[in-house]
Design a protein around this motif. Structure first.
Motif, mmCIF file in Angstrom:
data_model
loop_
_atom_site.group_PDB
_atom_site.id
_atom_site.type_symbol
_atom_site.label_atom_id
_atom_site.label_comp_id
_atom_site.label_asym_id
_atom_site.label_seq_id
_atom_site.Cartn_x
_atom_site.Cartn_y
_atom_site.Cartn_z
ATOM 1 N N GLY A 50 0.823 -1.201 0.000
ATOM 2 C CA GLY A 50 0.000 0.000 0.000
ATOM 3 C C GLY A 50 0.857 1.251 0.000
ATOM 4 N N GLN B 150 1.039 5.643 1.652
ATOM 5 C CA GLN B 150 0.562 6.759 2.466
ATOM 6 C C GLN B 150 -0.130 6.247 3.738
ATOM 7 N N GLY B 151 -1.361 6.680 3.978
ATOM 8 C CA GLY B 151 -2.037 6.264 5.203
ATOM 9 C C GLY B 151 -2.469 4.822 5.212
ATOM 10 N N HIS B 152 -2.433 4.158 4.047
ATOM 11 C CA HIS B 152 -2.836 2.758 3.961
ATOM 12 C C HIS B 152 -1.647 1.801 3.959
ATOM 13 N N ARG C 10 1.128 -0.739 5.054
ATOM 14 C CA ARG C 10 1.177 -1.768 6.091
ATOM 15 C C ARG C 10 2.483 -2.545 5.967
ATOM 16 N N ASP D 147 -8.194 -8.518 12.912
ATOM 17 C CA ASP D 147 -9.073 -7.931 11.904
ATOM 18 C C ASP D 147 -9.667 -8.987 10.986
ATOM 19 N N HIS E 131 -4.503 -10.061 9.120
ATOM 20 C CA HIS E 131 -4.267 -8.642 9.406
ATOM 21 C C HIS E 131 -4.565 -8.364 10.868
ATOM 22 N N TRP F 114 -4.205 -5.425 14.176
ATOM 23 C CA TRP F 114 -4.244 -3.974 14.371
ATOM 24 C C TRP F 114 -4.032 -3.649 15.849
ATOM 25 N N HIS G 135 -1.496 1.226 14.502
ATOM 26 C CA HIS G 135 -0.745 0.720 13.363
ATOM 27 C C HIS G 135 -1.176 -0.728 13.095
#
Length: 243
Positions: free
Chosen positions: A25, A27-29, A31, A60, A77, A79, A85
Motif C-alpha cells: 500500500g 501513504q495512510g494505507h 502496512r 481484523d 491482518h 491492528w 498501526h
C-alpha cells in the motif's frame, strides 16, 4: 511506529527464524507485510499481540490466496487499537498438504475466518477443532475460491439474446467467448446446453430447441386483391343462422 519499524520489530522478535518484511500500500494505507515460515505462524501472531511495542491486540481478518503451483498464501491482518498501526502476517502452505496451525487460542475471533478459509480453499487449520461448513451446504463438493474450481453458472447461463444486427433469439449469430477455465459444452455436467450459450443442440448433452418459425400467409399476385381469413362466428349466431 512506521510500517518499516513494525516490520523490523516483528522480524527481531522471531529471530533466529528467517522472516522477510516489505511494505504494502501507500501513504495512510501502508502496512508492514511480514512473510514467516509455516512452522512459525502461531508464534508470529502471538508475538505481535504480546509485544509491548507492537501491541496488535485486535484481530481484523484472515483469508488466503491461491498461488496455483506455488501453494496457498494464508494472510492475517492485525491492528493495534492503542498505537494505531497495522501488520499483515503471511505464510505459504504447499498445495499437496495445505495445513497451518490455528490461531484460535491466540485470537478466538479467528475461528470464523479459519472456518471460511477452510471451506473456500480447502486449507486445514490444525488445532481448530470445529472446521464445519459455514457458508455452503454440507453436500457441496469442492472449494469455490480455488482457481481450478469451475463456476457452473458461467457455463450454464444462457446467452442474453440478440445484441447486434443479425443475431436471433434462437442463438444464431456470434457466439460468446467462454471464460478462462470453463470446459467446452458437453465435457461436464448434466444440464442441457442452453440455447445460444454454445449453439442450439451442440454437444453430446443436446440443447434447448429453437423457437419455431411463424407461418406467414402467401403474398398475393400483382393486381390481385388480398383476401382476409374468415373470422369464426360465435356459437349463438351460428345457431340462429341455421334456424
Amino acid at each position: 511506529m512506521t510500517p518499516e519499524e513494525v516490520g523490523r520489530r516483528i522480524v527481531a522478535l522471531l529471530a533466529p527464524v528467517e522472516a522477510t518484511t516489505t511494505v504494502s500500500g501507500g501513504q495512510g494505507h501502508a502496512r508492514a507485510t511480514v512473510d514467516v515460515p509455516v512452522a512459525s505462524w502461531r508464534d508470529a501472531v502471538r508475538a505481535a499481540r504480546d509485544d509491548a511495542e507492537l501491541a496488535c491486540d485486535f484481530f481484523d481478518w484472515l483469508s488466503a490466496v491461491d498461488e496455483l503451483a506455488d501453494g496457498f498464501d494464508v494472510v492475517a491482518h492485525l491492528w493495534s487499537v492503542r498505537l494505531r498501526h497495522g501488520l499483515l502476517l503471511r505464510t505459504r502452505v504447499p498445495r499437496e498438504t495445505p495445513v497451518v496451525a490455528s490461531v484460535v487460542d491466540v485470537f478466538p475471533g479467528a475461528a470464523w475466518h479459519e472456518r471460511e478459509t477452510h471451506e473456500m480453499f480447502g486449507i486445514g487449520f490444525e488445532g481448530h477443532g470445529e472446521l464445519r461448513p459455514l457458508l455452503l451446504p454440507p453436500e457441496f463438493e469442492g472449494h469455490p475460491l480455488r482457481k481450478e474450481f469451475v463456476l457452473a453458472s458461467r457455463a450454464a447461463k444462457p446467452w442474453p439474446g440478440a445484441k447486434e444486427p443479425g443475431e436471433s433469439e434462437a442463438g444464431g449469430g456470434r457466439r460468446p467467448i467462454r471464460p478462462p477455465g470453463v470446459p467446452a459444452p458437453g465435457e461436464w455436467g448434466t444440464t442441457p446446453t442452453p440455447a445460444g450459450a454454445a449453439g442450439v443442440g451442440e454437444g453430446p448433452r443436446g440443447g434447448t430447441p429453437a423457437r419455431p418459425a411463424r407461418e406467414r400467409p402467401a403474398r398475393p399476385a400483382p393486381g390481385e386483391r388480398p383476401t382476409r381469413p374468415a373470422r369464426p362466428r360465435p356459437a349463438a349466431d351460428a345457431e340462429e343462422g341455421e334456424g
